[in-house]
Write a protein that holds these residues in place. Structure first.
Motif, PDB file in Angstrom:
ATOM      1  N   TYR A   1      -0.683  14.102   5.501  1.00  0.00           N
ATOM      2  CA  TYR A   1      -0.617  13.158   4.653  1.00  0.00           C
ATOM      3  C   TYR A   1      -2.192  12.722   4.440  1.00  0.00           C
ATOM      4  O   TYR A   1      -2.982  12.767   5.346  1.00  0.00           O
ATOM      5  CB  TYR A   1       0.079  11.741   4.859  1.00  0.00           C
ATOM      6  CG  TYR A   1       0.177  10.715   4.003  1.00  0.00           C
ATOM      7  CD1 TYR A   1       0.550  11.176   2.706  1.00  0.00           C
ATOM      8  CD2 TYR A   1      -0.246   9.517   4.106  1.00  0.00           C
ATOM      9  CE1 TYR A   1       1.177  10.286   1.549  1.00  0.00           C
ATOM     10  CE2 TYR A   1      -0.130   8.441   3.102  1.00  0.00           C
ATOM     11  CZ  TYR A   1       0.596   8.794   1.706  1.00  0.00           C
ATOM     12  OH  TYR A   1       0.756   7.884   0.980  1.00  0.00           O
ATOM     13  N   ASP A   2      -2.548  12.873   3.019  1.00  0.00           N
ATOM     14  CA  ASP A   2      -3.789  12.537   2.637  1.00  0.00           C
ATOM     15  C   ASP A   2      -3.726  11.511   1.537  1.00  0.00           C
ATOM     16  O   ASP A   2      -3.217  11.882   0.091  1.00  0.00           O
ATOM     17  CB  ASP A   2      -4.326  13.742   1.993  1.00  0.00           C
ATOM     18  CG  ASP A   2      -5.840  13.393   1.664  1.00  0.00           C
ATOM     19  OD1 ASP A   2      -6.530  12.280   1.914  1.00  0.00           O
ATOM     20  OD2 ASP A   2      -6.735  14.224   0.880  1.00  0.00           O
ATOM     21  N   PRO A   3      -3.718  10.261   1.591  1.00  0.00           N
ATOM     22  CA  PRO A   3      -3.117   9.180   1.037  1.00  0.00           C
ATOM     23  C   PRO A   3      -4.078   8.838  -0.351  1.00  0.00           C
ATOM     24  O   PRO A   3      -5.053   8.999  -0.335  1.00  0.00           O
ATOM     25  CB  PRO A   3      -3.065   7.957   1.797  1.00  0.00           C
ATOM     26  CG  PRO A   3      -4.292   8.139   2.661  1.00  0.00           C
ATOM     27  CD  PRO A   3      -4.420   9.778   2.863  1.00  0.00           C
ATOM     28  N   PRO A   4      -3.148   8.473  -1.470  1.00  0.00           N
ATOM     29  CA  PRO A   4      -4.001   7.887  -2.511  1.00  0.00           C
ATOM     30  C   PRO A   4      -4.589   6.558  -1.954  1.00  0.00           C
ATOM     31  O   PRO A   4      -4.196   5.981  -0.926  1.00  0.00           O
ATOM     32  CB  PRO A   4      -2.896   7.432  -3.336  1.00  0.00           C
ATOM     33  CG  PRO A   4      -1.710   7.444  -2.593  1.00  0.00           C
ATOM     34  CD  PRO A   4      -1.916   8.129  -1.342  1.00  0.00           C
ATOM     35  N   ALA A   5      -5.911   6.283  -2.428  1.00  0.00           N
ATOM     36  CA  ALA A   5      -6.680   5.081  -2.096  1.00  0.00           C
ATOM     37  C   ALA A   5      -5.615   3.919  -2.459  1.00  0.00           C
ATOM     38  O   ALA A   5      -4.824   3.757  -3.290  1.00  0.00           O
ATOM     39  CB  ALA A   5      -7.735   4.754  -3.212  1.00  0.00           C
ATOM     40  N   ASN A   6      -5.670   2.856  -1.523  1.00  0.00           N
ATOM     41  CA  ASN A   6      -5.127   1.687  -1.857  1.00  0.00           C
ATOM     42  C   ASN A   6      -5.925   0.596  -1.406  1.00  0.00           C
ATOM     43  O   ASN A   6      -7.004   0.521  -0.522  1.00  0.00           O
ATOM     44  CB  ASN A   6      -3.766   1.553  -1.374  1.00  0.00           C
ATOM     45  CG  ASN A   6      -3.631   1.821   0.209  1.00  0.00           C
ATOM     46  OD1 ASN A   6      -3.640   1.033   0.728  1.00  0.00           O
ATOM     47  ND2 ASN A   6      -3.547   3.358   0.344  1.00  0.00           N
ATOM     48  N   TYR A   7      -5.602  -0.726  -1.666  1.00  0.00           N
ATOM     49  CA  TYR A   7      -6.661  -2.043  -1.481  1.00  0.00           C
ATOM     50  C   TYR A   7      -5.804  -3.014  -1.062  1.00  0.00           C
ATOM     51  O   TYR A   7      -4.873  -3.605  -1.720  1.00  0.00           O
ATOM     52  CB  TYR A   7      -7.173  -2.281  -2.853  1.00  0.00           C
ATOM     53  CG  TYR A   7      -8.015  -1.233  -3.257  1.00  0.00           C
ATOM     54  CD1 TYR A   7      -9.282  -1.401  -2.885  1.00  0.00           C
ATOM     55  CD2 TYR A   7      -7.766  -0.139  -3.822  1.00  0.00           C
ATOM     56  CE1 TYR A   7     -10.550  -0.398  -3.028  1.00  0.00           C
ATOM     57  CE2 TYR A   7      -8.561   0.819  -4.011  1.00  0.00           C
ATOM     58  CZ  TYR A   7      -9.992   0.850  -3.876  1.00  0.00           C
ATOM     59  OH  TYR A   7     -10.870   1.592  -4.222  1.00  0.00           O
ATOM     60  N   ALA A   8      -5.989  -3.694   0.264  1.00  0.00           N
ATOM     61  CA  ALA A   8      -5.267  -4.900   0.707  1.00  0.00           C
ATOM     62  C   ALA A   8      -6.150  -6.001   0.184  1.00  0.00           C
ATOM     63  O   ALA A   8      -7.410  -5.583  -0.395  1.00  0.00           O
ATOM     64  CB  ALA A   8      -5.488  -4.774   2.238  1.00  0.00           C
ATOM     65  N   ASN A   9      -5.678  -7.060   0.260  1.00  0.00           N
ATOM     66  CA  ASN A   9      -6.563  -8.321  -0.323  1.00  0.00           C
ATOM     67  C   ASN A   9      -6.016  -9.579   0.381  1.00  0.00           C
ATOM     68  O   ASN A   9      -5.152  -9.453   1.365  1.00  0.00           O
ATOM     69  CB  ASN A   9      -6.289  -8.451  -1.799  1.00  0.00           C
ATOM     70  CG  ASN A   9      -4.729  -9.017  -2.001  1.00  0.00           C
ATOM     71  OD1 ASN A   9      -3.602  -8.216  -2.247  1.00  0.00           O
ATOM     72  ND2 ASN A   9      -4.980 -10.179  -2.034  1.00  0.00           N
ATOM     73  N   GLY A  10      -6.778 -10.511   0.280  1.00  0.00           N
ATOM     74  CA  GLY A  10      -6.646 -11.824   0.853  1.00  0.00           C
ATOM     75  C   GLY A  10      -7.621 -12.955   0.579  1.00  0.00           C
ATOM     76  O   GLY A  10      -8.491 -12.542  -0.374  1.00  0.00           O
ATOM     77  N   CYS A  11      -7.648 -14.101   1.344  1.00  0.00           N
ATOM     78  CA  CYS A  11      -8.709 -14.831   1.142  1.00  0.00           C
ATOM     79  C   CYS A  11      -8.907 -15.706   2.129  1.00  0.00           C
ATOM     80  O   CYS A  11      -7.779 -15.988   3.030  1.00  0.00           O
ATOM     81  CB  CYS A  11      -7.994 -16.083   0.077  1.00  0.00           C
ATOM     82  SG  CYS A  11      -9.026 -17.205  -0.386  1.00  0.00           S
ATOM     83  N   VAL A  12     -10.077 -15.938   2.744  1.00  0.00           N
ATOM     84  CA  VAL A  12     -10.284 -16.877   3.917  1.00  0.00           C
ATOM     85  C   VAL A  12     -10.912 -18.155   3.672  1.00  0.00           C
ATOM     86  O   VAL A  12     -12.020 -18.238   2.931  1.00  0.00           O
ATOM     87  CB  VAL A  12     -11.179 -15.912   4.923  1.00  0.00           C
ATOM     88  CG1 VAL A  12     -11.479 -16.732   5.959  1.00  0.00           C
ATOM     89  CG2 VAL A  12     -10.321 -14.819   5.436  1.00  0.00           C
ATOM     90  N   VAL A  13     -10.283 -19.309   4.217  1.00  0.00           N
ATOM     91  CA  VAL A  13     -11.018 -20.409   3.634  1.00  0.00           C
ATOM     92  C   VAL A  13     -11.348 -21.119   4.761  1.00  0.00           C
ATOM     93  O   VAL A  13     -10.733 -20.960   6.134  1.00  0.00           O
ATOM     94  CB  VAL A  13      -9.920 -21.336   3.034  1.00  0.00           C
ATOM     95  CG1 VAL A  13     -10.452 -22.920   3.055  1.00  0.00           C
ATOM     96  CG2 VAL A  13      -9.487 -21.011   1.806  1.00  0.00           C
TER      97      VAL A  13
ATOM     98  N   VAL B   1      -5.391 -15.770   4.447  1.00  0.00           N
ATOM     99  CA  VAL B   1      -4.044 -15.114   3.733  1.00  0.00           C
ATOM    100  C   VAL B   1      -4.325 -13.529   3.871  1.00  0.00           C
ATOM    101  O   VAL B   1      -5.326 -13.458   3.187  1.00  0.00           O
ATOM    102  CB  VAL B   1      -3.839 -15.740   2.421  1.00  0.00           C
ATOM    103  CG1 VAL B   1      -2.555 -14.949   1.793  1.00  0.00           C
ATOM    104  CG2 VAL B   1      -3.497 -17.326   2.398  1.00  0.00           C
ATOM    105  N   GLU B   2      -3.344 -12.949   4.009  1.00  0.00           N
ATOM    106  CA  GLU B   2      -3.551 -11.469   4.175  1.00  0.00           C
ATOM    107  C   GLU B   2      -2.356 -10.686   3.471  1.00  0.00           C
ATOM    108  O   GLU B   2      -1.206 -10.902   3.931  1.00  0.00           O
ATOM    109  CB  GLU B   2      -3.612 -10.839   5.793  1.00  0.00           C
ATOM    110  CG  GLU B   2      -3.538  -9.661   6.002  1.00  0.00           C
ATOM    111  CD  GLU B   2      -4.908  -8.792   5.832  1.00  0.00           C
ATOM    112  OE1 GLU B   2      -5.987  -9.336   5.807  1.00  0.00           O
ATOM    113  OE2 GLU B   2      -4.755  -7.720   5.445  1.00  0.00           O
ATOM    114  N   ASP B   3      -2.703  -9.874   2.634  1.00  0.00           N
ATOM    115  CA  ASP B   3      -1.882  -9.066   1.818  1.00  0.00           C
ATOM    116  C   ASP B   3      -2.118  -7.675   2.133  1.00  0.00           C
ATOM    117  O   ASP B   3      -3.005  -6.880   1.581  1.00  0.00           O
ATOM    118  CB  ASP B   3      -1.870  -9.444   0.522  1.00  0.00           C
ATOM    119  CG  ASP B   3      -0.613  -8.627  -0.089  1.00  0.00           C
ATOM    120  OD1 ASP B   3       0.087  -7.628   0.415  1.00  0.00           O
ATOM    121  OD2 ASP B   3      -0.412  -9.055  -1.515  1.00  0.00           O
ATOM    122  N   CYS B   4      -1.190  -7.015   3.143  1.00  0.00           N
ATOM    123  CA  CYS B   4      -1.545  -5.481   3.579  1.00  0.00           C
ATOM    124  C   CYS B   4      -0.384  -4.742   3.161  1.00  0.00           C
ATOM    125  O   CYS B   4      -0.081  -3.848   3.928  1.00  0.00           O
ATOM    126  CB  CYS B   4      -2.073  -5.338   4.826  1.00  0.00           C
ATOM    127  SG  CYS B   4      -0.925  -5.892   6.083  1.00  0.00           S
ATOM    128  N   GLY B   5       0.314  -5.137   2.078  1.00  0.00           N
ATOM    129  CA  GLY B   5       1.445  -4.467   1.791  1.00  0.00           C
ATOM    130  C   GLY B   5       2.815  -4.680   2.825  1.00  0.00           C
ATOM    131  O   GLY B   5       2.901  -5.568   3.532  1.00  0.00           O
TER     132      GLY B   5
END
Ligand code: FES
Ligand code: FES
Lengths: 800, 162
Positions: free
Chosen positions: A645-657, A677-681
């Motif tokens: 597997y050589d994956p397509p790029a992908n992006y997690a996101n989130g917010c730290v307060v 808050v962590e969103d990693c799929g």
């Protein structure tokens, strides 16, 4: 919108539709306890330092006490027993070993070949000058001290920082290059000048990112053993990339790659530092081949702090052009890296500034952007990877500037972000720097984090406390995290590197599962998370899965673990291989149960006819028959598959307060609370995800509040023990709450995204913004890290 | 010049001859073969080498081996049998307080010393007692939770048996 659809279609066309196939059963998504933990908890885990071989020699380095000097002479003859009980090697003795050079595919980047032991010249305090060996470590240390005392140097003017490095009369680290500035490039995206001309306001900030380092609890270490009869070299190294290291060692030492075996035993933390090939990983194996005896080098902490790679340091100048109602029109950024004595192999001195420049837009709609990247050599330990490479600095500079702009415009900082942040329905989105954000929850993450801390109530309380002379602050830091480093991600990051990874799943005659992976665990818990994927793929319990990793002799080729790649790549290779083996099992079981394989299910280790659970065979029976029963076995009977597997790029996101209070008298910052808050799929194991977020945030906290590798103006390192280099302790860390959102990637197998760096990317800005927010009445602007009490007092105008 | 050292290590009478300059950590790891205690700094700054001497937690890197003559030493290897983990080991497993594991032996020893002395410890006491143990992976959150959980369990057990 049509462009959005195009991106999705293009991606699916490019990566294929089976990208989404993963079998989710009882295990994926479960906070399974880690299968590897019993050996750590009982002291049975064995790291490089714990390994002993017969006739083993201990290696101790002689390292340069000077930041910049010519080596005039090294008189090895002072060593009693030289060649009998004591051995010594200098750069001259390793002249035949080629130097290490970075692999970045950029034509205008100047190269700085690094001999594995310095030849002719040293370029930082800690540069390797010689290696001394003896059967006993104390004896080797005594001999190294003696040799160290007789090395003659001709000191050269030190180049302690970028300002000195760029001066017209600066001494040159590499005379043949004619300059210390090894890279400079500016790229314009969109209509930047127009944007700035149209702007109502322009805000700018100079920002000095501090130099800090991974400093894993286990320092570096290498043990090498060369069997002269078989011409077989075995190297145990505390590395994140065993297969890649095998390739490099074979190349550097001129050995056939099938005669080199690399083992990463237990690895006590890496965080990116143990990704690059370090000179010691070449020098120690070379010496083992010369002496025909096992050689072990274990770095001590002092050596680690001066000679292991540093990270993060760069100067950033950012300007943002905005309208009065807070819309971002354009951004200009200059990113200048302080690369240290060598532009380090694998990723070069660009690892900080170039990655920062590309990642600068983050979760925001920024269409007009000019990025300028420079990199300089200085007489300090080289800069290389550490969790959040470049992205930490970019995030910190950007989020600080956005708060500044919001304050200047009289707009709430959360509202300023909302007005410029990409909505979920705008994704996939092609950022102006060429990053394809696949999916995410940028606004939702921000809102969730603010809700968790009751943002409005906080503002009220802040106002009340200010009246009483107390200063509390709240800092917001939103981020995207590029993950799953394969060919595509690295290209989108700005430093293209090819990628290759595999996993092999095998079911043995007893029906138990062995999974061998090319990713390599050093604390991430792969033996559990990847077992969860295999268990669901094959319908078994995770306890029936054994995971092999870290040994090139029993795992398929691949690049190991770095840049949040292993959940996506390891997960996908295991899922795909397990799916193939499942097919093989169903073929055999179909014959045994006289049913069509399509009608069969595997659950809890039993293969049964769907809807008729009483018609079943145990997996053990099927596996046994698959191996031994010629009536039912497949034409290729082995129940095994290897997938890539050589994956397509992908992006997690989130917010730290972050929430803090600043003591106006002492400048001491008390951290009250951090919410992430962590969103990693799709989440494989929520307990592991939460643990990764905690760890990354606290490393970011270290960088923001405590850690700083300080050099004197003469180029001498001043932070050489844990007394001076402060990493966070139990009492420095506030409660951290982690909130999960799951937005699956539309591009990857199972929708998995990588994670693990977001905390370090985002926490420093959250903390710095919290302090700046608390000190807003003083007009404080944070322009450097770490935020020490004396810096706070300076920000308040209390000391000069 | 070597001197005899007689100690009880994890319940076993042990005799070795050691030079006076050698640290307890070094002798445990190299002469006695107990590699559970780790060297993280060799400077009394990280707690990775933590062992108990007569029940008291010490950084074995900064303790001369010969100073322990006649005393009782407990290392991570002596805390429990694999089949019957100590409450703190079980709690660390359940809470997810382990990542790379390098700090873990030291953490377990410090926590055990705390729980032995003060089974009703609160969060501040946990943070204080473990203040000398550095962990670079976990951010400490889950370790604190685990120690508090182990304390609770020990108290429950004390409640039911006593
Ligand atoms: S190794 Fe003893 S305290 Fe760090
Ligand atoms: S688990 Fe890695 S240092 Fe604590």
């Amino acid at each position: 919108m049509s462009e959005t659809l195009d991106l999705r279609e293009q991606a699916i066309r490019k990566w294929g539709s089976d990208n989404r196939a993963i079998r989710k059963g009882k295990w994926i998504g479960k906070p399974a306890r880690r299968l590897e933990d019993p050996r750590y908890l009982t002291g049975a885990a064995r790291y490089v330092a714990d390994l002993e071989l017969p006739r083993m020699l201990h290696a101790v380095y002689v390292r340069s006490p000077h930041p910049h000097a010519r080596i005039v002479s090294i008189d090895k003859s002072v060593l009693p027993g030289l060649g009998k009980t004591v051995f010594a090697f200098t750069g001259e003795d390793l002249r035949d070993v080629p130097p290490l050079i970075d692999h970045v595919a950029l034509d205008n980047l100047l190269r700085t070949p690094q001999p594995v032991i310095a030849i002719g010249k040293v370029r930082f305090v800690g540069d390797a000058v010689a290696i001394v060996l003896a059967a006993d470590r104390y004896a080797a240390e005594d001999a190294a001290e003696l040799l160290s005392s007789v090395v003659e140097y001709e000191e050269l003017p030190p180049v302690p920082n970028v300002a000195a490095s760029g001066a017209s009369d600066a001494a040159l680290l590499f005379e043949e290059l004619g300059t210390n500035e090894i890279y400079r490039e500016a790229i314009t995206h969109g209509e930047v000048d127009e944007a700035f001309a149209k702007a109502d306001r322009v805000f700018s900030t100079p920002f000095e990112h501090n130099r800090y380092m991974a400093a894993p609890m286990e320092t570096r270490g290498v043990l090498a053993d060369y069997d002269r009869a078989d011409q077989q070299l075995t190297v145990w190294s505390s590395t994140q990339m065993p297969h890649f290291l095998r390739s490099v060692i074979a190349g550097q030492l001129g050995l056939p790659e099938n005669k080199v075996r690399v083992i990463a035993p237990e690895v006590g933390g890496g965080f990116g530092m143990k990704m690059c090939t370090v000179p010691e990983e070449i020098a120690i194996p070379f010496i083992a081949t010369q002496l025909g005896r096992p050689v072990k080098w274990i770095e001590d902490r002092h050596e680690h702090l001066i000679a292991a790679t540093h990270s993060k340091q760069q100067s950033i100048n950012l300007e943002v052009a905005v309208t009065n109602d807070g819309k971002i029109l354009g951004v200009r950024g200059e990113f200048v890296g302080d690369g240290g004595g060598y532009s380090f192999n694998t990723e070069s001195a660009l690892i900080e500034p170039a990655l920062a420049a590309k990642a600068l837009p983050g979760p925001y709609r920024i269409e007009n952007y000019r990025e300028e990247v420079g990199a300089f050599l200085t007489n300090k330990s080289p800069v290389a990877a550490y969790r959040g490479v470049g992205w930490t600095a970019a995030n910190t500079a950007r989020e600080l500037l956005f708060d500044e702009a919001a304050r200047g415009l009289g707009i709430d900082p959360a509202e300023f972000r909302r007005r410029n942040m990409l909505r979920s329905d705008e994704l996939p989105y092609l950022s102006c720097t060429g990053q394809v954000y696949d999916s995410g929850s940028y606004l939702e993450s921000l809102d969730k984090a603010l809700e968790a801390v009751d943002y409005q109530a906080f503002r009220q309380r802040q106002e009340e406390l200010r009246q009483q002379g107390r200063y509390i602050g709240l800092g917001i830091s939103s981020y995207v995290e590029q993950t799953a480093w394969g060919s595509e991600s690295s290209a989108q990051a700005g430093t293209p590197l090819p990628s290759h990874d595999n996993a092999t799943v095998t079911v043995d005659p007893s029906g138990k599962v062995t999974v061998a992976v090319s990713v390599s665990s050093h604390g991430q818990g792969h033996e559990t998370s990847l077992a969860q994927i295999a268990a669901d793929g094959l319908g078994v319990d995770i306890k029936d899965v054994v995971l092999l990793h870290g040994d090139t002799s029993n795992t398929p080729y691949g690049l190991g673990t770095y840049a949040s790649r292993s959940a996506v790549i390891g997960g996908a290779t295991v899922a795909r291989a397990a799916a193939d083996v499942r097919e093989q099992i169903l073929q055999v079981a179909g014959k045994m149960l006289e049913a069509s394989p399509e009608d069969l299910v595997i659950e809890d280790g039993k293969v049964s006819v769907a809807g008729t659970p009483s018609r079943f065979k145990t997996l053990a029976d099927v596996a046994y028959a698959a191996h031994w029963d010629s009536e039912v076995r497949n034409s290729e009977p082995l129940l095994s598959a290897t997938r890539f597997y050589d994956p397509p790029a992908n992006y997690a996101n989130g917010c730290v307060v972050a929430l803090c209070e600043v003591d106006a008298d002492t400048g001491v910052v008390t951290l009250d609370r951090i919410v992430a808050v962590e969103d990693c799929g799709m989440v494989i194991n929520p307990m592991i995800v939460e643990a990764q977020v905690h760890g990354a945030i606290v490393q970011g906290l270290g960088g923001a509040m405590l850690e700083h590798l300080i050099y004197s103006d003469e180029g001498q390192p001043l932070t050489t023990t844990y007394m001076d280099y402060l990493v966070p302790t139990f009492s420095d860390v506030p409660p951290i709450e982690v909130i999960s959102i799951e937005t699956p990637s539309p591009f990857t197998v199972g929708g998995i995204k990588g994670m693990g760096e977001g905390g370090q990317i985002a926490a420093p800005a959250a903390l710095a913004n919290a302090v700046a927010d608390a000190l807003a009445p003083f007009g404080a602007r944070i322009e450097k890290l770490p935020i020490t009490p004396d810096y706070v007092l300076r920000l308040m105008g209390k000391i000069g | 010049m070597k001197y005899p050292l007689n100690v009880r290590v994890n319940g076993v009478e042990t005799s070795v001859d050691v030079e006076p300059h050698r640290s307890l950590l070094n002798v445990l790891r190299e002469d006695i073969g107990l590699t559970g205690p780790k060297e993280g700094c060799d400077d009394s700054e990280c707690g990775a080498c933590m062992v108990l001497v007569d029940g008291r937690p010490v950084n074995s890197c900064s303790y001369l081996a010969l100073q322990t003559d006649g005393r009782e030493i407990t290392t991570i290897e002596g805390v429990s049998e694999p089949s019957c983990p100590h409450s703190i080991q079980q709690a660390l497993l359940e809470e997810g307080g382990v990542q790379c594991g390098f700090c873990t032996p030291g953490i377990v020893m410090s926590a055990k010393a705390l729980l032995d002395a003060n089974p009703s410890c609160d969060e501040d006491e946990v943070r204080l007692a473990l203040g000398g143990n550095l962990c670079r992976c976990t951010g400490y959150q889950k370790i604190v939770r685990a120690v508090l959980r182990a304390a609770e369990q020990l108290q429950d057990r004390a409640g039911t048996t006593g």
